[in-house]
Design a protein around this motif. Structure first.
Motif, mmCIF file in Angstrom:
data_model
loop_
_atom_site.group_PDB
_atom_site.id
_atom_site.type_symbol
_atom_site.label_atom_id
_atom_site.label_comp_id
_atom_site.label_asym_id
_atom_site.label_seq_id
_atom_site.Cartn_x
_atom_site.Cartn_y
_atom_site.Cartn_z
ATOM 1 N N ALA A 1 4.930 15.166 -77.334
ATOM 2 C CA ALA A 1 4.760 14.056 -76.571
ATOM 3 C C ALA A 1 3.872 14.183 -74.633
ATOM 4 O O ALA A 1 3.172 13.879 -74.185
ATOM 5 N N SER A 2 4.412 15.708 -74.378
ATOM 6 C CA SER A 2 4.221 15.853 -73.254
ATOM 7 C C SER A 2 2.152 16.398 -73.537
ATOM 8 O O SER A 2 1.757 16.165 -72.398
ATOM 9 N N VAL A 3 2.275 16.772 -74.298
ATOM 10 C CA VAL A 3 0.617 17.165 -74.244
ATOM 11 C C VAL A 3 -0.054 15.794 -74.723
ATOM 12 O O VAL A 3 -1.173 16.383 -73.883
ATOM 13 N N PHE A 4 0.509 14.728 -75.314
ATOM 14 C CA PHE A 4 -0.192 12.910 -74.922
ATOM 15 C C PHE A 4 -0.205 12.124 -74.386
ATOM 16 O O PHE A 4 -0.984 12.364 -73.394
ATOM 17 N N HIS A 5 0.936 13.654 -73.027
ATOM 18 C CA HIS A 5 0.395 13.227 -71.707
ATOM 19 C C HIS A 5 -0.472 13.271 -70.915
ATOM 20 O O HIS A 5 -1.398 12.890 -70.109
ATOM 21 N N HIS A 6 -0.170 14.644 -70.905
ATOM 22 C CA HIS A 6 -1.853 15.160 -70.348
ATOM 23 C C HIS A 6 -3.073 14.819 -70.587
ATOM 24 O O HIS A 6 -3.735 14.640 -69.656
ATOM 25 N N VAL A 7 -3.450 14.148 -71.943
ATOM 26 C CA VAL A 7 -4.679 13.687 -72.094
ATOM 27 C C VAL A 7 -4.848 12.872 -72.039
ATOM 28 O O VAL A 7 -5.578 11.976 -71.097
ATOM 29 N N LEU A 8 -4.356 11.384 -72.214
ATOM 30 C CA LEU A 8 -3.652 11.176 -71.674
ATOM 31 C C LEU A 8 -3.285 10.185 -70.125
ATOM 32 O O LEU A 8 -4.917 9.648 -69.226
ATOM 33 N N PHE A 9 -2.950 11.171 -69.246
ATOM 34 C CA PHE A 9 -3.572 11.136 -67.447
ATOM 35 C C PHE A 9 -4.599 11.649 -67.011
ATOM 36 O O PHE A 9 -4.672 11.553 -65.971
ATOM 37 N N GLY A 10 -4.939 12.903 -68.211
ATOM 38 C CA GLY A 10 -6.097 14.194 -67.335
ATOM 39 C C GLY A 10 -7.410 12.742 -68.123
ATOM 40 O O GLY A 10 -8.025 12.819 -66.818
ATOM 41 N N SER A 11 -7.621 12.331 -69.114
ATOM 42 C CA SER A 11 -8.941 11.615 -69.609
ATOM 43 C C SER A 11 -8.783 10.469 -69.051
ATOM 44 O O SER A 11 -9.965 9.799 -67.972
ATOM 45 N N THR A 12 -7.352 9.951 -67.893
ATOM 46 C CA THR A 12 -7.691 8.823 -67.470
ATOM 47 C C THR A 12 -8.237 9.156 -65.836
ATOM 48 O O THR A 12 -8.957 8.361 -65.627
ATOM 49 N N ILE B 1 -10.090 11.314 -65.473
ATOM 50 C CA ILE B 1 -11.148 11.531 -66.089
ATOM 51 C C ILE B 1 -12.349 10.987 -65.446
ATOM 52 O O ILE B 1 -12.866 10.773 -64.933
ATOM 53 N N VAL B 2 -11.902 9.509 -66.663
ATOM 54 C CA VAL B 2 -13.192 8.150 -66.495
ATOM 55 C C VAL B 2 -12.712 7.864 -65.500
ATOM 56 O O VAL B 2 -14.003 7.611 -64.487
ATOM 57 N N LEU B 3 -11.660 7.053 -64.460
ATOM 58 C CA LEU B 3 -11.725 6.828 -63.577
ATOM 59 C C LEU B 3 -12.837 7.416 -62.070
ATOM 60 O O LEU B 3 -13.285 6.916 -61.454
ATOM 61 N N GLY B 4 -12.002 9.215 -62.289
ATOM 62 C CA GLY B 4 -13.098 9.594 -61.198
ATOM 63 C C GLY B 4 -14.540 9.556 -61.489
ATOM 64 O O GLY B 4 -15.333 9.436 -60.201
ATOM 65 N N LEU B 5 -15.136 9.483 -62.413
ATOM 66 C CA LEU B 5 -15.919 9.725 -62.824
ATOM 67 C C LEU B 5 -17.212 8.011 -62.438
ATOM 68 O O LEU B 5 -17.990 8.114 -62.450
ATOM 69 N N LEU B 6 -16.292 6.709 -62.842
ATOM 70 C CA LEU B 6 -16.825 5.284 -62.363
ATOM 71 C C LEU B 6 -16.608 5.791 -60.931
ATOM 72 O O LEU B 6 -18.107 5.368 -60.704
ATOM 73 N N ALA B 7 -16.144 6.219 -60.411
ATOM 74 C CA ALA B 7 -15.362 6.403 -58.472
ATOM 75 C C ALA B 7 -17.101 7.143 -57.971
ATOM 76 O O ALA B 7 -17.877 6.745 -57.253
ATOM 77 N N LEU B 8 -17.514 8.358 -58.855
ATOM 78 C CA LEU B 8 -18.383 8.645 -58.508
ATOM 79 C C LEU B 8 -19.492 8.244 -58.741
ATOM 80 O O LEU B 8 -20.795 7.658 -57.464
ATOM 81 N N SER B 9 -19.374 7.071 -59.644
ATOM 82 C CA SER B 9 -21.115 6.564 -60.107
ATOM 83 C C SER B 9 -21.823 5.352 -59.562
ATOM 84 O O SER B 9 -22.366 4.990 -58.745
ATOM 85 N N ARG B 10 -20.111 5.267 -58.892
ATOM 86 C CA ARG B 10 -20.109 3.753 -57.544
ATOM 87 C C ARG B 10 -20.922 3.937 -56.350
ATOM 88 O O ARG B 10 -20.782 3.239 -55.517
ATOM 89 N N SER B 11 -19.912 5.520 -56.107
ATOM 90 C CA SER B 11 -20.623 5.566 -54.939
ATOM 91 C C SER B 11 -22.229 5.997 -54.786
ATOM 92 O O SER B 11 -22.187 6.257 -53.204
ATOM 93 N N GLY B 12 -22.348 6.258 -55.931
ATOM 94 C CA GLY B 12 -23.950 5.932 -55.982
ATOM 95 C C GLY B 12 -24.470 7.280 -55.656
ATOM 96 O O GLY B 12 -25.727 8.282 -55.743
ATOM 97 N N LEU B 13 -23.730 8.863 -55.748
ATOM 98 C CA LEU B 13 -23.420 10.107 -55.046
ATOM 99 C C LEU B 13 -23.842 11.360 -56.689
ATOM 100 O O LEU B 13 -23.079 9.922 -57.466
#
Length: 163
Positions: free
Chosen positions: A120-131, A133-145
């Motif tokens: 479960a902890s490995v799944f947590h890492h994948v779920l939490f980490g990938s979320t 990363i995806v949200l960070g990349l979306l925020a980065l793309s919206r920022s124009g940077l």
């Protein structure tokens, strides 16, 4: 200024370099409390904090459910507390090992299988980490940077320059 003067008095026996570093941390903490003076900003911070804690609980519940562990609210809260404690201390990159320990200790303390907890902890890492990363990349793309601009900004900050 008041904090700085008081800290200088209290810390006058500490070497200057250490004293200045401590005073800088006090100044940063004091500036963080400025949001309390702005009710709208404080309300937003509290609301977003509650949402973040709820989502962390949901993430833990999903991770436990993904390995067929029946998770009560008490178990989720226990793992959440252990997780926060585990990542609050100096750690390995991405908190590897600490997250696993929190899950194993939490699940074992309620009579669960440590192997399932580890899964479960490995799944947590994948779920939490990938979320994140995806949200960070979306925020980065919206920022124009662009990523390369962030690298240049970081290099300028490391060199003491603007950025």
């Amino acid at each position: 200024d008041v904090y700085k003067r008081q800290a200088n008095i209290l810390l006058r026996f500490i070497p200057r370099g250490v004293r200045e570093a401590v005073i800088r941390q006090i100044e940063l903490a004091a500036s963080g409390f400025n949001s309390i003076r702005e009710p709208k900003l404080l309300a937003q911070a509290v609301f977003l904090s509650i949402i973040q804690w709820m989502l962390l609980g949901v993430c833990i519940w999903i991770a436990l459910s993904s390995v067929a562990l029946q998770a009560s609210l008490a178990t989720v809260l226990l793992i959440m507390v252990l997780l926060v404690l585990a990542i609050s201390v100096p750690n390995a990159p991405a908190y590897l090992g600490s997250v696993q320990a929190a899950y194993v200790v939490g699940v074992e303390s309620v009579g669960g299988d440590p192997a399932q907890a580890l899964s479960a902890s490995v799944f947590h890492h994948v779920l939490f980490g990938s979320t994140a990363i995806v949200l960070g990349l979306l925020a980065l793309s919206r920022s124009g940077l662009e990523v390369r601009e962030l690298g240049r900004a970081r290099s300028g900050a490391d060199a003491g320059g603007p950025g």
